[in-house]
Design an enzyme around this catalytic site. Sequence first.
Site, PDB file in Angstrom:
ATOM      1  N   LYS A  70       0.856  -1.189   0.000  1.00  0.00           N
ATOM      2  CA  LYS A  70       0.000   0.000   0.000  1.00  0.00           C
ATOM      3  C   LYS A  70       0.884   1.227   0.000  1.00  0.00           C
ATOM      4  O   LYS A  70       2.037   1.158   0.436  1.00  0.00           O
ATOM      5  CB  LYS A  70      -0.859   0.026   1.270  1.00  0.00           C
ATOM      6  CG  LYS A  70      -2.073   0.926   1.159  1.00  0.00           C
ATOM      7  CD  LYS A  70      -3.226   0.193   0.526  1.00  0.00           C
ATOM      8  CE  LYS A  70      -4.405   1.081   0.267  1.00  0.00           C
ATOM      9  NZ  LYS A  70      -5.573   0.275  -0.167  1.00  0.00           N
ATOM     10  N   ASP A  95      -7.053   4.401  -4.408  1.00  0.00           N
ATOM     11  CA  ASP A  95      -7.702   4.255  -3.096  1.00  0.00           C
ATOM     12  C   ASP A  95      -8.296   5.649  -2.838  1.00  0.00           C
ATOM     13  O   ASP A  95      -8.555   6.393  -3.809  1.00  0.00           O
ATOM     14  CB  ASP A  95      -6.676   3.842  -2.015  1.00  0.00           C
ATOM     15  CG  ASP A  95      -7.340   3.369  -0.718  1.00  0.00           C
ATOM     16  OD1 ASP A  95      -7.781   2.211  -0.661  1.00  0.00           O
ATOM     17  OD2 ASP A  95      -7.433   4.169   0.238  1.00  0.00           O
TER      18      ASP A  95
HETATM   19  P1  NDP Z   1     -12.923   7.973  -2.584  1.00  0.00           P
HETATM   20  O1  NDP Z   1     -11.855   8.982  -2.391  1.00  0.00           O
HETATM   21  O2  NDP Z   1     -13.501   7.768  -3.933  1.00  0.00           O
HETATM   22  O3  NDP Z   1     -14.145   8.267  -1.593  1.00  0.00           O
HETATM   23  C1  NDP Z   1     -13.968   8.329  -0.215  1.00  0.00           C
HETATM   24  C2  NDP Z   1     -15.281   8.738   0.425  1.00  0.00           C
HETATM   25  O4  NDP Z   1     -15.157   8.611   1.840  1.00  0.00           O
HETATM   26  C3  NDP Z   1     -15.635  10.183   0.157  1.00  0.00           C
HETATM   27  O5  NDP Z   1     -17.033  10.335   0.159  1.00  0.00           O
HETATM   28  C4  NDP Z   1     -14.996  10.909   1.341  1.00  0.00           C
HETATM   29  O6  NDP Z   1     -15.635  12.133   1.654  1.00  0.00           O
HETATM   30  C5  NDP Z   1     -15.202   9.892   2.444  1.00  0.00           C
HETATM   31  N1  NDP Z   1     -14.104  10.010   3.412  1.00  0.00           N
HETATM   32  C6  NDP Z   1     -12.804   9.759   3.194  1.00  0.00           C
HETATM   33  N2  NDP Z   1     -12.074  10.004   4.288  1.00  0.00           N
HETATM   34  C7  NDP Z   1     -12.930  10.415   5.216  1.00  0.00           C
HETATM   35  C8  NDP Z   1     -12.781  10.819   6.546  1.00  0.00           C
HETATM   36  N3  NDP Z   1     -11.583  10.847   7.160  1.00  0.00           N
HETATM   37  N4  NDP Z   1     -13.902  11.154   7.226  1.00  0.00           N
HETATM   38  C9  NDP Z   1     -15.108  11.130   6.617  1.00  0.00           C
HETATM   39  N5  NDP Z   1     -15.311  10.772   5.344  1.00  0.00           N
HETATM   40  C10 NDP Z   1     -14.239  10.413   4.650  1.00  0.00           C
HETATM   41  O7  NDP Z   1     -12.316   6.601  -2.009  1.00  0.00           O
HETATM   42  P2  NDP Z   1     -12.815   5.112  -2.260  1.00  0.00           P
HETATM   43  O8  NDP Z   1     -14.281   5.074  -2.421  1.00  0.00           O
HETATM   44  O9  NDP Z   1     -11.948   4.519  -3.279  1.00  0.00           O
HETATM   45  O10 NDP Z   1     -12.403   4.428  -0.866  1.00  0.00           O
HETATM   46  C11 NDP Z   1     -13.307   4.324   0.236  1.00  0.00           C
HETATM   47  C12 NDP Z   1     -12.847   3.213   1.160  1.00  0.00           C
HETATM   48  O11 NDP Z   1     -12.830   1.969   0.449  1.00  0.00           O
HETATM   49  C13 NDP Z   1     -11.439   3.361   1.746  1.00  0.00           C
HETATM   50  O12 NDP Z   1     -11.421   2.788   3.029  1.00  0.00           O
HETATM   51  C14 NDP Z   1     -10.602   2.509   0.810  1.00  0.00           C
HETATM   52  O13 NDP Z   1      -9.410   2.077   1.442  1.00  0.00           O
HETATM   53  C15 NDP Z   1     -11.551   1.358   0.556  1.00  0.00           C
HETATM   54  N6  NDP Z   1     -11.300   0.562  -0.636  1.00  0.00           N
HETATM   55  C16 NDP Z   1     -11.216   1.121  -1.857  1.00  0.00           C
HETATM   56  C17 NDP Z   1     -11.030   0.335  -2.968  1.00  0.00           C
HETATM   57  C18 NDP Z   1     -11.010   0.886  -4.350  1.00  0.00           C
HETATM   58  O14 NDP Z   1     -10.938   0.082  -5.281  1.00  0.00           O
HETATM   59  N7  NDP Z   1     -11.111   2.190  -4.549  1.00  0.00           N
HETATM   60  C19 NDP Z   1     -10.846  -1.122  -2.849  1.00  0.00           C
HETATM   61  C20 NDP Z   1     -11.042  -1.638  -1.510  1.00  0.00           C
HETATM   62  C21 NDP Z   1     -11.235  -0.798  -0.454  1.00  0.00           C
HETATM   63  P3  NDP Z   1     -15.166  13.485   0.926  1.00  0.00           P
HETATM   64  O15 NDP Z   1     -15.793  13.439  -0.423  1.00  0.00           O
HETATM   65  O16 NDP Z   1     -15.702  14.551   1.802  1.00  0.00           O
HETATM   66  O17 NDP Z   1     -13.679  13.448   0.894  1.00  0.00           O
HETATM   67  O1  2IT Z   2      -7.896  -1.506  -0.606  1.00  0.00           O
HETATM   68  C1  2IT Z   2      -7.871  -2.000  -1.751  1.00  0.00           C
HETATM   69  O2  2IT Z   2      -8.031  -3.222  -1.934  1.00  0.00           O
HETATM   70  C2  2IT Z   2      -7.661  -1.111  -2.893  1.00  0.00           C
HETATM   71  N1  2IT Z   2      -7.576   0.110  -2.706  1.00  0.00           N
HETATM   72  C3  2IT Z   2      -7.519  -1.676  -4.276  1.00  0.00           C
HETATM   73  C4  2IT Z   2      -6.119  -2.144  -4.534  1.00  0.00           C
HETATM   74  C5  2IT Z   2      -5.817  -2.564  -5.946  1.00  0.00           C
HETATM   75  O3  2IT Z   2      -4.636  -2.845  -6.180  1.00  0.00           O
HETATM   76  O4  2IT Z   2      -6.697  -2.625  -6.794  1.00  0.00           O
END
Ligand code: NDP
Ligand code: 2IT
Length: 446
Positions: A127, A167
Amino acid sequence: MIDEKLKSVYHDIVSRNPAQQEFHQATREVLESLGPVVAKHPEYLHAKVIQMLAEPERQIIFRVPWADDQGQVHINRGFRIEFNSALGPFKGGLRFHPSVNLGIVKFLGFEQVFKNALTGLPIGGGKGGSDFDPKGRSDAEVMRFCQSFMTELYRHLGEYTDVPAGDIGVGTREIGYLFGQYKRITNRYESAVITGKSTEWGGSQVRTEATGYGAVFFAKEMLEAQNGSIEGKRCIVSGSGNVAIYAIEKLHQLGAIVVACSDSDGFIHDPAGIDLDLLKQVKSVERQRLTTYAERRGGVTHHPAGSVWSIPAEVVFPCATQNELSGRDAASLAKNGCIAVVEGANMPCTAAAIDVFRENGILFGPAKAANAGGVATSALEMQQNASRDSWEFHYTEDRLAKIMSNIHDTCLSTADEFGRPGDYVTGANVAGFKRVAAAMMAFGLV
Ligand code: NDP
Ligand code: 2IT
């Protein structure tokens, strides 16, 4: 509870990694699952496999200087934690958010090792990210930041070495700038060095949707294993980013109704069901706040304070960030008749919240299993890049659904085998651990 034999392992982790609370939390949860494993397989203790797993293979921390549109200089910190490569190249996303620090990147990397093993695909875990805050920055500023970040990181990457993706704060736009800079510096069109690319230039169909869709496929399997169904369920999905939006999309396709979501400024309650086109327009296209969604749609309330988990719902998906759902939130969900919690984000539920779910018989799908669809589809993207091919949407979505179903079944059968039937946390941790540990033992002391 951590088994007596593993207590000293945990204490060593805490004393060797001071002030990294999230990393302690993530390792503790895995150690709590491993008691029955070391009882059956003492060889893991003799080989110190668990201690090896808790120590990243390599940790890279670097300076990222860049200039904003006014010419003012900023210095951010970049991280890449190459955690474990027993099953394949280091694989995992990059997070750009002001809260990013070493402990957070290490917890995410540690979780990624087990998650990636669960997919059954040949990917190790890692990561990275930076404390850079993309919010309010112009495209040109984001581009300069990404170029500076990659100017250091490129030397550590490679399709057989380390393969990042997105992420929080890193989506298709950022992946484009990062890949472009990698390509320029190395003079190689090495598609599989990064995933989450646009489908216009080497990305996979379904990668954008995969984490959210995958979490909903996992929830569907959990409910069906109890002779239930996702159809008609009232749901909450927290966050409103990549994972949240596509969880909502798949829930609506399957006949569930999502009545609330959130961002870092509060949450909205939309009892008629979230208007997904409007949400995508506001959050993904305009990069605006949820207050804008509430202004444009009638019958919606915006709550700058309080908790999205106070709204009554049967199935909920925390999809924003770590530790966003507390013990108190869990108690409120239980009181309001919640039957299942499925983690789209990484470690969004605190340990106290998970205890409340257990006490109340609420089904709980942990992140390592439930959100593995994103990285699994990244591995499918690497497969397509390696064979210079691209697959169709429905074929790729079918592959994702089968992977999620396999992970689900593996969790349940492993939990059964190790004496904790129905406990997906044990199932995910133990199944992931066994795959990585078997490879590490086979490779010897490396
Ligand atoms: P994005 O940046 O697309 O969206 C994040 C969302 O969460 C936004 O709505 C953001 O609000 C909110 N957010 C982030 N940090 C905070 C915080 N500290 N407090 C409150 N709200 C918060 O990220 P993703 O959707 O990609 O990721 C979301 C979660 O999913 C994370 O935990 C990530 O690690 C996990 N994840 C992501 C994957 C991926 O493929 N993208 C895969 C597996 C897990 P705002 O718009 O106000 O910033
Ligand atoms: O937390 C996760 O699994 C991710 N942000 C996706 C990682 C990836 O390599 O697609």
